[in-house]
Design a protein around this motif. Structure first.
Motif, PDB file in Angstrom:
ATOM      1  N   ARG A  19       1.051  -1.327   0.080  1.00 16.48           N
ATOM      2  CA  ARG A  19      -0.056  -0.021   0.027  1.00 16.48           C
ATOM      3  C   ARG A  19       0.785   1.314   0.182  1.00 16.48           C
ATOM      4  NH1 ARG A  19      -3.620   2.789   4.648  1.00 16.48           N
ATOM      5  NH2 ARG A  19      -5.343   3.426   3.331  1.00 16.48           N
ATOM      6  N   LEU A  20       0.867   2.154  -1.056  1.00 20.91           N
ATOM      7  CA  LEU A  20       1.495   3.190  -1.217  1.00 20.91           C
ATOM      8  C   LEU A  20       0.469   4.368  -0.715  1.00 20.91           C
ATOM      9  CD1 LEU A  20       2.900   3.119  -4.806  1.00 20.91           C
ATOM     10  CD2 LEU A  20       3.866   2.307  -2.610  1.00 20.91           C
ATOM     11  N   SER A  21       1.268   5.233   0.140  1.00 22.34           N
ATOM     12  CA  SER A  21       0.752   6.460   0.571  1.00 22.34           C
ATOM     13  C   SER A  21       1.280   7.866   0.241  1.00 22.34           C
ATOM     14  CB  SER A  21       0.550   6.697   2.248  1.00 22.34           C
ATOM     15  OG  SER A  21      -0.013   5.468   2.729  1.00 22.34           O
ATOM     16  N   GLY A  35      -3.121  11.417  -8.863  1.00 22.71           N
ATOM     17  CA  GLY A  35      -2.850  10.130  -9.571  1.00 22.71           C
ATOM     18  C   GLY A  35      -1.487   9.403  -9.051  1.00 22.71           C
ATOM     19  N   TRP A  36      -1.359   8.240  -9.555  1.00 23.98           N
ATOM     20  CA  TRP A  36      -0.129   7.462  -9.381  1.00 23.98           C
ATOM     21  C   TRP A  36       0.536   7.081 -10.882  1.00 23.98           C
ATOM     22  CZ3 TRP A  36       2.164   6.977  -4.734  1.00 23.98           C
ATOM     23  CH2 TRP A  36       1.472   7.122  -3.688  1.00 23.98           C
ATOM     24  N   PHE A  37       1.730   7.466 -11.024  1.00 25.49           N
ATOM     25  CA  PHE A  37       2.496   7.222 -12.114  1.00 25.49           C
ATOM     26  C   PHE A  37       3.650   6.213 -11.744  1.00 25.49           C
ATOM     27  CE2 PHE A  37       0.450  10.044 -15.132  1.00 25.49           C
ATOM     28  CZ  PHE A  37      -0.260  11.004 -14.261  1.00 25.49           C
ATOM     29  N   VAL A  92       9.614   2.763 -10.031  1.00 21.39           N
ATOM     30  CA  VAL A  92       9.569   3.782  -9.183  1.00 21.39           C
ATOM     31  C   VAL A  92       7.977   4.317  -9.211  1.00 21.39           C
ATOM     32  CG1 VAL A  92      10.205   6.044  -8.253  1.00 21.39           C
ATOM     33  CG2 VAL A  92      11.981   4.300  -9.045  1.00 21.39           C
ATOM     34  N   TYR A  93       7.348   4.428  -8.075  1.00 22.08           N
ATOM     35  CA  TYR A  93       5.961   4.802  -8.394  1.00 22.08           C
ATOM     36  C   TYR A  93       6.058   6.516  -7.796  1.00 22.08           C
ATOM     37  CZ  TYR A  93       4.128   0.530  -9.295  1.00 22.08           C
ATOM     38  OH  TYR A  93       3.788  -0.681  -9.863  1.00 22.08           O
ATOM     39  N   TYR A  94       5.418   7.357  -8.274  1.00 26.91           N
ATOM     40  CA  TYR A  94       5.051   8.787  -8.191  1.00 26.91           C
ATOM     41  C   TYR A  94       3.838   8.970  -7.836  1.00 26.91           C
ATOM     42  CZ  TYR A  94       9.611   9.070 -10.337  1.00 26.91           C
ATOM     43  OH  TYR A  94      11.265   8.976 -10.493  1.00 26.91           O
ATOM     44  N   CYS A  95       3.440   9.897  -6.924  1.00 27.97           N
ATOM     45  CA  CYS A  95       2.300  10.680  -6.631  1.00 27.97           C
ATOM     46  C   CYS A  95       2.375  11.906  -7.247  1.00 27.97           C
ATOM     47  CB  CYS A  95       2.174  10.804  -4.918  1.00 27.97           C
ATOM     48  SG  CYS A  95       0.721  11.728  -4.563  1.00 27.97           S
ATOM     49  N   ALA A  96       0.937  12.318  -7.900  1.00 27.85           N
ATOM     50  CA  ALA A  96       1.082  13.607  -8.886  1.00 27.85           C
ATOM     51  C   ALA A  96      -0.095  14.266  -8.519  1.00 27.85           C
ATOM     52  CB  ALA A  96       1.257  13.285 -10.327  1.00 27.85           C
ATOM     53  N   TYR A 111       2.255  19.062 -10.066  1.00 25.47           N
ATOM     54  CA  TYR A 111       3.332  18.661  -9.000  1.00 25.47           C
ATOM     55  C   TYR A 111       3.528  17.166  -9.039  1.00 25.47           C
ATOM     56  CZ  TYR A 111       1.353  23.204  -7.891  1.00 25.47           C
ATOM     57  OH  TYR A 111       1.054  24.390  -7.676  1.00 25.47           O
ATOM     58  N   TRP A 112       4.776  16.721  -8.341  1.00 27.38           N
ATOM     59  CA  TRP A 112       5.270  15.385  -8.407  1.00 27.38           C
ATOM     60  C   TRP A 112       5.757  15.290  -7.070  1.00 27.38           C
ATOM     61  CZ3 TRP A 112       4.171  11.996 -12.075  1.00 27.38           C
ATOM     62  CH2 TRP A 112       4.084  12.237 -13.534  1.00 27.38           C
ATOM     63  N   GLY A 113       5.555  14.159  -6.580  1.00 27.35           N
ATOM     64  CA  GLY A 113       6.232  13.613  -5.289  1.00 27.35           C
ATOM     65  C   GLY A 113       7.739  13.078  -5.801  1.00 27.35           C
TER      66      GLY A 113
END
Length: 122
Positions: A19-21, A35-37, A92-96, A111-113
């Motif tokens: 689980r990603l947060s 979103g998740w990329f 690598v998973y990024y939150c955006a 915006y990106w994490g």
């Protein structure tokens, strides 16, 4: 300005779950599409899942039925529950945050994490 900080990545075996947060820095995040990329080595960044401020969700075909995106606006959090993970999910998973992320296109992210590594072994 929205700052995004991901957590929850790691290493699992095929068939496992993670689980990603993603924590947002401001309540203005609630007006954004989220979103998740992900980006695997040598590949372009691709959209995995998105969720609008009204809760509408969109998934890439490769993760439908396995991943679930959700958001908690009160806590300024975004989540990605990943089940039945496969080696090809390694990336690598990024939150955006953006305005049209239902397209699952990275160019619409404002915006990106910093990203979190997910590794799935066979």
């Amino acid at each position: 300005q929205v700052q995004l900080i991901e957590s929850g990545g790691g290493s699992v075996q095929s068939g496992g779950s993670l689980r990603l947060s993603c924590a947002a820095s401001t309540y203005t995040y609630t007006t954004y599409s989220m979103g998740w990329f992900r980006q695997a080595p040598g590949k372009e960044r691709e959209g995995v899942a998105s969720i609008e401020s009204d809760g509408y969700t969109k998934y890439a075909d490769s993760v439908k039925g396995r991943f679930t995106i959700s958001r908690d606006n009160a806590e300024k959090m975004l989540y990605l529950q990943m089940n039945m993970l496969k080696p090809e999910d390694t990336a690598v998973y990024y939150c955006a945050a953006g305005l049209s992320l239902y397209t699952l296109l990275p160019k619409y992210a404002h915006y990106w994490g910093q990203g979190t590594q997910v590794t799935v072994s066979s």
